[in-house]
Each structure stands twice: as C-alpha cells, then as structure tokens.
Design a protein around this motif. Sequence first.
Motif, PDB file in Angstrom:
ATOM      1  N   SER A 189       5.793  13.824 -43.265  1.00  0.00           N
ATOM      2  CA  SER A 189       7.000  13.401 -43.980  1.00  0.00           C
ATOM      3  C   SER A 189       6.782  12.066 -44.679  1.00  0.00           C
ATOM      4  O   SER A 189       7.470  11.072 -44.410  1.00  0.00           O
ATOM      5  N   GLU A 206       8.655   3.808 -45.584  1.00  0.00           N
ATOM      6  CA  GLU A 206       9.121   2.642 -46.335  1.00  0.00           C
ATOM      7  C   GLU A 206       8.054   1.556 -46.416  1.00  0.00           C
ATOM      8  O   GLU A 206       8.055   0.745 -47.344  1.00  0.00           O
ATOM      9  N   SER A 245       9.464   9.659 -46.424  1.00  0.00           N
ATOM     10  CA  SER A 245      10.343   8.811 -45.611  1.00  0.00           C
ATOM     11  C   SER A 245       9.702   7.468 -45.250  1.00  0.00           C
ATOM     12  O   SER A 245      10.344   6.632 -44.638  1.00  0.00           O
ATOM     13  N   TYR A 268      12.741   5.262 -42.174  1.00  0.00           N
ATOM     14  CA  TYR A 268      13.916   5.773 -41.471  1.00  0.00           C
ATOM     15  C   TYR A 268      13.460   6.813 -40.448  1.00  0.00           C
ATOM     16  O   TYR A 268      12.961   7.878 -40.786  1.00  0.00           O
TER      17      TYR A 268
END
Length: 114
Positions: free
Chosen positions: A26, A31, A29, A99
Amino acid sequence: VQLQASGGGLVQPGGSLRLSCAASGSITSIEAMGWYRHVPEKQRELVATITSGGSTSYPDPMKGRFTISRDKTENTVYLQMNSLKPEDTAVYYCRATGYGIDAWGKGTLVTVSS
C-alpha cells in the motif's frame, strides 16, 4: 507495506556506499520514509527522512555526508553515504510511515573498516 533494504557491505574508511529500500504494498498511503541505524548497546539513531512531497531532513550529526533520495517510479528510497567512518558501522534500517502505517524493513549491515 513491505520494505526491502539492500546495499550494505564492507567499505574502507573514506569510502562511499549507497543503500536502497524498495517499498511494495500500500505505497500510496506512505507519507514519509526514513533511514535509521543501530549499533548494539546503543539506541536506534535517525539518519535521514524524506516525505512523499520530496522534502528531506537530517539530524545535525548526519548533515553533510548522508543524502536521502527517492525514485518514485521504482518506489525506492536511497541513502548515499560518503566519507564513511568506522563509527558509521551499524545495521541500517528503512522505515515507512503514514496513515495506519509504521513499517520497518530488515536491516542491512554496513561495516566501515580497513
């Protein structure tokens, strides 16, 4: 998110080495990504970070000899290490945060020795 670090090895003092950290899963996602290092009997130490926007930061002791960069197309973050010293010997880890994400890769050993 899975992280695969590579590029460690034995290098002479004054030499250079580039570490790579490939991210999968993923990745949208994520950051920020960073490099840390750990020496036995010492706390893990932050080396450098890079945000999804490309901003980089370094703790003062790491400024000047270490450069973090990324290749977005390859989902890979690099750590260029120059003028290496014996005290840079450590296991280097990459980390991805975001996140719901706090992922660590397996470390790669860097040994600086003549």
